[in-house]
Each structure stands twice: as structure tokens, then as C-alpha cells.
Design a protein around this motif. Structure first.
Motif, PDB file in Angstrom:
ATOM      1  N   PHE A   1     -30.530 -15.843 -22.146  1.00 42.61           N
ATOM      2  CA  PHE A   1     -29.287 -15.375 -21.267  1.00 42.61           C
ATOM      3  C   PHE A   1     -29.681 -13.705 -21.444  1.00 42.61           C
ATOM      4  CE2 PHE A   1     -24.649 -13.048 -22.659  1.00 42.61           C
ATOM      5  CZ  PHE A   1     -24.755 -13.226 -21.789  1.00 42.61           C
TER       6      PHE A   1
ATOM      7  N   LEU B   1     -27.218 -15.142 -16.888  1.00 40.51           N
ATOM      8  CA  LEU B   1     -27.857 -16.621 -17.366  1.00 40.51           C
ATOM      9  C   LEU B   1     -28.801 -17.941 -16.826  1.00 40.51           C
ATOM     10  CD1 LEU B   1     -27.820 -18.125 -19.726  1.00 40.51           C
ATOM     11  CD2 LEU B   1     -25.001 -19.100 -18.555  1.00 40.51           C
TER      12      LEU B   1
ATOM     13  N   ILE C   1     -21.548 -17.845 -16.463  1.00 44.33           N
ATOM     14  CA  ILE C   1     -21.937 -16.657 -17.982  1.00 44.33           C
ATOM     15  C   ILE C   1     -20.413 -16.324 -18.892  1.00 44.33           C
ATOM     16  CG2 ILE C   1     -21.292 -14.945 -15.898  1.00 44.33           C
ATOM     17  CD1 ILE C   1     -23.950 -13.581 -17.257  1.00 44.33           C
TER      18      ILE C   1
ATOM     19  N   CYS D   1     -20.565 -17.092 -21.751  1.00 44.57           N
ATOM     20  CA  CYS D   1     -21.043 -16.471 -22.627  1.00 44.57           C
ATOM     21  C   CYS D   1     -20.425 -15.444 -23.653  1.00 44.57           C
ATOM     22  CB  CYS D   1     -22.783 -16.221 -22.040  1.00 44.57           C
ATOM     23  SG  CYS D   1     -23.932 -16.985 -21.378  1.00 44.57           S
TER      24      CYS D   1
END
Length: 218
Positions: A55, A48, A137, A140
Motif C-alpha cells: 500500500f 494498493l 482500497i 485501507c
């Protein structure tokens, strides 16, 4: 200087397994109760760009090893190096997992070679135990889990395609399948590590958690 956040997600079992999510289909999906014998396990690894939100997800079909991690970094840099041509230093946020720890000889070797190859100054900034949840991250991965939670990921292509349709900060991720086979347990002796150890600088106060790798000629 460019700051990126990297980490692996839990292995993904491929098969008609219940993910305890909800689907919007008219009919309920029929899933197996247990995932004891998956057809395949994928290793999701993410990179990321913390500032821009770009991403990238790499799905490995082998093992999460030091070589797999650095190969993902090299592929990511190869795709983005023109856009980042002004970058001189790469600051990497990561956790001190077994395959990317600062004491992992093969990881340090590969990262040193990556630094020499790209001319980038690499700074590894680790999160301590129990605090890796603050690594950017991880958010995500949470969005990805919500995105595909009600779907039956019964093939590799379906998992890869579903991952590519999620969004982070309004942007779809770049997704790549890595089918290379990786060998576990590669280690270097102290003698083999000496030239690599001479090229890294560890923080005086946090030697395990803050490591700088200078490229050749720096």
C-alpha cells in the motif's frame, strides 16, 4: 498482469481539531470544536497492490487533479518497476470521479503518455456510481481512519508519520509527501484529443467503465 486499486481519501484538515476518536494518553487531548480554519489541507491518494497488499499513500498539498493522480502513479511505478519488471499489463480499479473519469481529457492524455513511457498496456476498470465502496482500497482508508482517529494531526509531518505506522495485511505503507502545485480545470479540445482517442479502446457494452490503452508500438 498486475491489478491495483487507486482512489483518494477525503481531504485531511491539519490543525488541533477533534476527530471524535479515543486516545490512550493519560490526559485527554485538548482539541478545537470546529475545523473552520485549518492551517493546511492534505489530499491523501492511495495505490494498493491488491494481491500482495503493498500500500502506498501520497499526501498532496495542492489539489486533486488528473495531473496529481497520474504523477502519483508515475512515482509509484518508478519506485516499483524493477520488482514488477515481468508485468506487461496494469489493470486499475477506480471510481469514475471527476478527475479520473474516462471522459476526462487531461486524465486520458496523461494515462496514454504513462502507457507510452512505461510500455505498459493499461486497462481502466471503473466502479459504477454508489458501488465504489467495493473498491479494495476503501478498506485501507478505513483502517487508516481508525489508526489515527484519536490523535491531533496538527502538522503535516505528524500526519505523514502517523500514516506510515498503520499496517495493512501486516505491512506498513510507503508514504510520500507531494508538494508540487497543481492547476485545476485543464482540458483538451476535440482536435487536441484526437491522437489520444485513436489509441484507446472502449468496451462495446460498457464504454465508460472499461477502457484499454495500448502503448506506442503495440
Amino acid at each position: 498482469s498486475l491489478r491495483i486499486s487507486i482512489d483518494a481519501k477525503a481531504k485531511l484538515n491539519i490543525g488541533e481539531f477533534s476527530r471524535k476518536g479515543k486516545s490512550r494518553d493519560r490526559e485527554a487531548k485538548k482539541a478545537e470544536d470546529h475545523d473552520m480554519n485549518p492551517e493546511m489541507k492534505l489530499v491523501p491518494y492511495g495505490i494498493l497492490d491488491v494481491l500482495s497488499g503493498m500500500f502506498s499513500i501520497f499526501f498532496g498539498t495542492s489539489f486533486e487533479t488528473s495531473d496529481f493522480i497520474v504523477d502519483c502513479l508515475e512515482m509509484w511505478w518508478g519506485k516499483n518497476r524493477i520488482a514488477y519488471s515481468y508485468i506487461k499489463e496494469l489493470v486499475i480499479n477506480l471510481d469514475n470521479g471527476p478527475n479520473s473519469a474516462s471522459c476526462r481529457t487531461q486524465f486520458i492524455r496523461r494515462m496514454t503518455e504513462f502507457s507510452d513511457k512505461t510500455g505498459l498496456r493499461i486497462r481502466l476498470v471503473y466502479y459504477p456510481p454508489y458501488y465504489s465502496k467495493y473498491n479494495s482500497i476503501e478498506r485501507c482508508w478505513g483502517i487508516l481512519e481508525e489508526h489515527w482517529n484519536g490523535e491531533l494531526l496538527d502538522s503535516i509531518s505528524k500526519a505523514v508519520n502517523w500514516a506510515s505506522t498503520m499496517t495493512w495485511k501486516g505491512i506498513n505503507p510507503v508514504v510520500k509527501l507531494v508538494e508540487k502545485l497543481y492547476k485545476k480545470g485543464i482540458r483538451l479540445t476535440k482536435k487536441e484529443m484526437k491522437p489520444y482517442d485513436n489509441k484507446i479502446k472502449r468496451s462495446c457494452t460498457l464504454p465508460k467503465w472499461d477502457v484499454v490503452i495500448e502503448p506506442r508500438g503495440a
